[in-house]
Design a protein around this motif. Sequence first.
Motif, PDB file in Angstrom:
ATOM      1  N   CYS A 121      13.293   1.407  12.965  1.00  0.00           N
ATOM      2  CA  CYS A 121      13.531   0.906  14.324  1.00  0.00           C
ATOM      3  C   CYS A 121      12.276   1.127  15.181  1.00  0.00           C
ATOM      4  O   CYS A 121      11.692   2.220  15.157  1.00  0.00           O
ATOM      5  CB  CYS A 121      14.722   1.631  14.945  1.00  0.00           C
ATOM      6  N   PRO A 122      11.840   0.122  15.950  1.00  0.00           N
ATOM      7  CA  PRO A 122      10.651   0.291  16.799  1.00  0.00           C
ATOM      8  C   PRO A 122      10.776   1.454  17.779  1.00  0.00           C
ATOM      9  O   PRO A 122       9.794   2.132  18.073  1.00  0.00           O
ATOM     10  CB  PRO A 122      10.559  -1.052  17.538  1.00  0.00           C
ATOM     11  N   HIS A 123      11.987   1.690  18.294  1.00  0.00           N
ATOM     12  CA  HIS A 123      12.205   2.809  19.211  1.00  0.00           C
ATOM     13  C   HIS A 123      11.938   4.136  18.511  1.00  0.00           C
ATOM     14  O   HIS A 123      11.263   5.020  19.056  1.00  0.00           O
ATOM     15  CB  HIS A 123      13.637   2.769  19.743  1.00  0.00           C
ATOM     16  N   ARG A 124      12.440   4.267  17.288  1.00  0.00           N
ATOM     17  CA  ARG A 124      12.239   5.493  16.529  1.00  0.00           C
ATOM     18  C   ARG A 124      10.758   5.698  16.208  1.00  0.00           C
ATOM     19  O   ARG A 124      10.231   6.817  16.312  1.00  0.00           O
ATOM     20  CB  ARG A 124      13.058   5.442  15.239  1.00  0.00           C
ATOM     21  N   THR A 125      10.083   4.636  15.843  1.00  0.00           N
ATOM     22  CA  THR A 125       8.657   4.721  15.535  1.00  0.00           C
ATOM     23  C   THR A 125       7.853   5.183  16.746  1.00  0.00           C
ATOM     24  O   THR A 125       6.961   6.032  16.637  1.00  0.00           O
ATOM     25  CB  THR A 125       8.143   3.356  15.065  1.00  0.00           C
ATOM     26  N   ARG A 126       8.196   4.638  17.907  1.00  0.00           N
ATOM     27  CA  ARG A 126       7.483   4.996  19.135  1.00  0.00           C
ATOM     28  C   ARG A 126       7.725   6.451  19.517  1.00  0.00           C
ATOM     29  O   ARG A 126       6.802   7.162  19.941  1.00  0.00           O
ATOM     30  CB  ARG A 126       7.902   4.074  20.275  1.00  0.00           C
ATOM     31  N   GLU A 127       8.957   6.937  19.376  1.00  0.00           N
ATOM     32  CA  GLU A 127       9.276   8.323  19.720  1.00  0.00           C
ATOM     33  C   GLU A 127       8.594   9.301  18.753  1.00  0.00           C
ATOM     34  O   GLU A 127       8.183  10.386  19.160  1.00  0.00           O
ATOM     35  CB  GLU A 127      10.792   8.538  19.697  1.00  0.00           C
ATOM     36  N   LEU A 128       8.475   8.916  17.497  1.00  0.00           N
ATOM     37  CA  LEU A 128       7.782   9.775  16.532  1.00  0.00           C
ATOM     38  C   LEU A 128       6.307   9.902  16.882  1.00  0.00           C
ATOM     39  O   LEU A 128       5.699  10.966  16.696  1.00  0.00           O
ATOM     40  CB  LEU A 128       7.940   9.205  15.117  1.00  0.00           C
ATOM     41  N   GLU A 129       5.722   8.826  17.377  1.00  0.00           N
ATOM     42  CA  GLU A 129       4.304   8.854  17.742  1.00  0.00           C
ATOM     43  C   GLU A 129       4.037   9.770  18.936  1.00  0.00           C
ATOM     44  O   GLU A 129       2.909  10.244  19.120  1.00  0.00           O
ATOM     45  CB  GLU A 129       3.827   7.435  18.053  1.00  0.00           C
ATOM     46  N   LYS A 130       5.067  10.022  19.757  1.00  0.00           N
ATOM     47  CA  LYS A 130       4.892  10.882  20.923  1.00  0.00           C
ATOM     48  C   LYS A 130       4.773  12.357  20.549  1.00  0.00           C
ATOM     49  O   LYS A 130       4.250  13.158  21.328  1.00  0.00           O
ATOM     50  CB  LYS A 130       6.073  10.716  21.886  1.00  0.00           C
TER      51      LYS A 130
END
Length: 488
Positions: free
Chosen positions: A183-192
């Motif tokens: 999920c793009p949301h999950r990917t973005r949160e992991l990058e944080k």
Amino acid sequence: MENILESLFNIVKWLARKFTREQLWNIVFILLSVLHDQYDDIKPRNDFLDKHPNYRQFFVDPLAPLKHSEVVHKEPMLNYITILTEYEEKHNKPLKPVNIRNKNNKVPKHITCSHCEAPAGYLYYNDGKKRSQILCKVCNNTSTPDKRHNNKSKFYCPYCHRALFVWKERDDATIYKCGNKECPHRTRELEKLNDKEKELRKTNSEHFKINYQYRDYHYKIGELKTASPDDKPTVDIHKIHNDFHTFCLVLALHISYAITARKTAHMLKNVHGISISHQTVLNYIETAAYYLHKFNQSHKQQLDGIIAGDETYVKEQGIWHYIWLMINSETRAIVGYDYSDNRGVKPAIAVMFDAINNNIEKKNHTFVVDGNPSYQAATHFINQQLDREVITLKKVIGLKNLDDESAEYREHKQIIERLNRTFKYHTQSQNGFASSNGAISKLVCFVTYYNFIRPHSSLNYKVPVELDELSNIDLIQDKWKKILSMVA
């Protein structure tokens, strides 16, 4: 880091102004003792949160979940017919469907590509026996077949359109979660996550909110009410020991001029020759609030412009409670108010719905609030209950404009901050409240005064809600008398 250093420097300047050199040395020695753990009752803040700023960070995602109809009827980003036509023109031959030898591996006919809507003939399973992912030969994109169009699912992820599963059941809410690891949301949160958080997540993944979540609250929108005074007046307004003029003088002194109950009783005795106790003053306020709450609710105006909301603090029996206020930024009228013992979602829903209750027919209302996640959760709840986007939320975070949204709506947030300071001025002389009814009564009377009696410099010294019945009345106590006569 720069903001932290600036704050520390301001603290040092304050200490230098307040204490002598010898006292400052004593403060230094005490701080050194604290750093060496010599005090059991004084411990420095754990730097764990500084190293792990995303540790169990609670927030409500600004995007509401999609429903089945929204997912199914969502327009595809690509069109398989256009892609097939372009392929044939480029290669002088059509793109052949997938040739699957084992019939058991064929993709069911009812499944289409979620990106270009290519039929099942152009799709094949991309992960072997798992069959949880399909690859489209036309657009070369992957998607999740069955879970995406599961009619039994109630909500879908707004980022990947994957069906949300029930993660937790609570008394007040059901928590749904997106299980798509891509999920793009999950990917973005992991990058944080920083390096230390990524390392910690290997053994304690539950400590970080990574996947998209949605809380479906079990409330009914019509059942949630804002706080109101007791159902029965403290004293009978028609049978009070003093006359009605004295009753309204109490409101003028205690509410309009923010004089304490004891000083109000003292002024009535020594200036007007009227002898009453400070407890009688408080009883009169609670009685007036019973009628004024009805008056406030029945004299709400149409909403114009943007609504700004915030909560402030008061004490009840030594414990912090919260006053919720909603103000129309154009008319400066208070359009919603509440009192609660927490800053949770339930009072946020009640006060936001109270603000728009008489204006539901309007297409959309914009609310400007701070970073309290309860407002975002309340927005999702109200929009879902009314089955359309009635509220759009704008957040102003911190004291400096660190994003475009804060810069654009800062002026509206400042309006509610000024209102909070005004309310504080009317309550700061009191050392808290003895009961919730006393706090609610003070709030109700303040709202009446603020909306209908108090002139505002920003409105050319007019009141936010003008009433013809008060236009020719000069004395404040007579205005209180007229308002009460209209409802009591």
